[in-house]
Design a protein around this motif. Structure first.
Motif, PDB file in Angstrom:
ATOM      1  N   ASP A 248     133.601  62.938  -1.369  1.00 19.77           N
ATOM      2  CA  ASP A 248     133.631  61.802  -2.117  1.00 19.77           C
ATOM      3  C   ASP A 248     132.296  61.322  -3.013  1.00 19.77           C
ATOM      4  OD1 ASP A 248     133.028  58.953  -2.482  1.00 19.77           O
ATOM      5  OD2 ASP A 248     134.288  58.278  -0.716  1.00 19.77           O
ATOM      6  N   HIS A 274     132.635  54.827 -13.347  1.00 23.27           N
ATOM      7  CA  HIS A 274     132.131  53.379 -13.246  1.00 23.27           C
ATOM      8  C   HIS A 274     130.995  53.145 -12.364  1.00 23.27           C
ATOM      9  CE1 HIS A 274     135.479  54.203 -10.536  1.00 23.27           C
ATOM     10  NE2 HIS A 274     135.015  53.220  -9.837  1.00 23.27           N
ATOM     11  N   LYS A 275     130.640  54.290 -11.421  1.00 22.65           N
ATOM     12  CA  LYS A 275     129.399  54.014 -10.785  1.00 22.65           C
ATOM     13  C   LYS A 275     128.069  55.004 -11.421  1.00 22.65           C
ATOM     14  CE  LYS A 275     131.678  52.973  -6.549  1.00 22.65           C
ATOM     15  NZ  LYS A 275     132.237  53.300  -5.143  1.00 22.65           N
TER      16      LYS A 275
END
Ligand SMILES: *Cc1c(COP(=O)(O)O)cnc(C)c1O
Length: 499
Positions: A248, A274-275
């Motif tokens: 992950d 988006h992180k």
């Protein structure tokens, strides 16, 4: 005050209450196409009760609503696991370039070579950053990437006629999307405990490994913000029983330019553009969750991938187009993922920083988190207290006090900070999960640490200040369960709407 009753002075008129018959915000140009007959009467309505307002009223209405919110452009946003880093504004310039904005995915490939080149290079860069052999850009978010990854794991075992593998191993520190993605495929889940240092418990992992294991889903660094000290052994144990290692990649911000998950032995991993790569998030996306795989899994990737069909030379640029992996699991998304909103922004961010800049990002993210940890550990108990990566998890409770993590989080809003993540990961009681990110300076980190230390004092001297917080926001404490279960998306309905 422990309810969501708004102060009557701040109830704002709805856009419908501002409406006045005859006001207009737009003038339609004369039609330049032939008039067409209307559909039959039963398909038409007599009336459409929409608000009537001038442009200025609409602009002010939405401007006002936008100010009710708190975003990373307003202030510090240490929401652990979510990597709420500042989103550089140059991303907004590039994703609005005419050529990116006004292309359509069904155009002939000769007319969209620039877009395809960007996607191809982004695939190459993500491969380089992660150590994987191939990358798909299709998945729409991290959770969608997980689902894609689990489908690939399933397809891999099936292609080897290894049908008995139905069990996924997931640590107790995992994000909830991991078991959810696995559950969508009807696999079973075996939870693996963490040991006292916050690593995967090796004895429990060994005991769980057998010939029914699909693989393991592991976040590293994990949601405690800790790098698994036995990662190579974890990978080996899972591989030895025929399972695949899913990474992950939500916490990749701590590793950029330092460790490649592919080198650690992970077979497959999603990225959260988006992180880690500064695509804005919160408030609904668009996210982007590319997936990288090792060479043995590349032929299972979603179709199509962007490929270089002909390499270029001095006289001729390369020709980009689409290629179809041989044993593809199929499409995961209409067209090619979130192109402008996700891929162009992430490409810009990586191009702007370069290899050295990416490494700086990881180092400053880790430094900032350890600085905050050092300032707070005397005041807040940190159950897994060792050098952290880009985030850490403290306990939001004090001996002999009925103050909880939620009260501390709400009180932080009175100090104009966004609260950290709370009550996750589940293995820490009253968890406060703090991720400062690399984009915050020392003044901000100090102000935040000062506020948390002051709140710890308040918890002893004036606990009701915390129980009743927040006091300075437009609304007091919300009933969050009710807000989620009885969501009201439209605060206005026509009077004759019925029951
Ligand atoms: C954010 C996150 C996810 C899910 O990613 P989305 O892009 O929100 O779907 C999964 N795992 C971890 C550890 C995360 O922080």
């Amino acid at each position: 005050m422990n309810d969501a009753t708004p102060n009557p002075k701040i109830i704002e008129p709805t856009i419908f209450e501002l409406s006045s018959p005859g006001r207009k915000g737009v003038s339609m140009p004369a039609s330049d196409v032939p008039e067409q007959p209307m559909p039959e009467k039963s398909l038409l309505r007599d009336d459409l009760p929409l608000p009537e307002l001038a442009e200025v009223d609409v602009v002010r209405h939405y401007m006002r609503l936008s100010k009710f919110n708190y975003g990373v452009d307003d202030g510090f946003y240490p929401l652990g696991s979510c990597t709420m880093k500042y989103n550089p504004k140059i991303n907004e310039d590039t994703c609005r370039l005419y050529g990116y904005l006004y292309t359509h995915p069904l155009q002939p490939i000769e007319t969209v070579q620039g877009n395809l080149a960007l996607m191809y290079e982004l695939q190459e860069w993500l491969k380089e950053i992660s150590g994987f052999a191939a990358v798909t850009l299709q998945p729409a978010a991290g959770a969608h990437g997980e689902f894609t990854g689990v489908l690939i794991m399933h397809a891999y075992h099936k292609s080897r006629k290894d049908a008995k593998r139905t069990k996924m191993l997931i640590p107790d520190a995992a994000h909830g999307t991991n078991p959810a993605s696995v559950g969508m495929l009807g696999m079973t889940i075996q939870q693996i405990p963490s040991d006292a240092r916050g690593n995967v418990d090796l004895a429990a992992l060994k005991a769980a490994c057998d010939e029914t294991v699909v693989g393991m889903m592991l976040t590293n660094p994990n949601t405690l913000g800790l790098f698994d000290e036995n990662i190579e052994q974890v990978v080996k144990i899972v591989h030895d029983c025929g399972g695949l290692m899913y990474g992950d990649g939500a916490n990749l911000n701590a590793l950029l330019g330092i460790v490649k998950p592919g080198d650690l032995g992970f077979d497959i991993m999603h990225f959260n553009l988006h992180k880690t790569f500064s695509v804005p998030h919160g408030g609904g996306g668009p996210g982007s969750g590319p997936v990288g795989v090792n060479s043995a899994l590349a032929e299972f990737l979603p179709t199509p991938l962007v490929g270089m069909l002909e390499s270029g030379n001095d006289d001729k640029p390369p020709l980009y187009g689409f290629i179809e992996p041989k044993k593809s699991i199929g499409r995961m998304k209409a067209f090619h993922g979130h192109f402008g909103g996700g891929l162009v922004r992430a490409y810009t961010y990586i191009a702007m920083h370069g290899a050295d800049g990416l490494k700086d990002i990881a180092q400053y993210a880790v430094l900032n988190a350890n600085y905050l940890l050092a300032r707070l550990r005397a005041t807040y108990h940190v159950p897994y207290d060792r050098i952290c990566m880009h985030e850490f998890v403290a306990e939001g409770q004090f001996a002999g006090s009925d103050v909880r993590a939620l009260d501390i989080a709400k009180r932080l809003m009175d100090y104009n900070f966004h609260p950290p993540t709370n009550y996750f990961p589940l293995i820490v009681h009253e968890a406060l999960m703090i991720e400062p990110t690399e984009t915050e300076n020392k003044n901000t980190l100090d102000a935040f640490a000062d506020a948390l230390i002051k709140i710890a004092d308040e918890a002893k001297s004036q606990p009701d200040l915390l129980h009743d917080a927040p006091k300075t926001t437009r609304f007091g404490r919300m009933d969050e369960v009710k807000a989620a279960r009885e969501l009201v998306l439209c605060c206005w309905l026509p009077e004759d709407y019925g029951d």
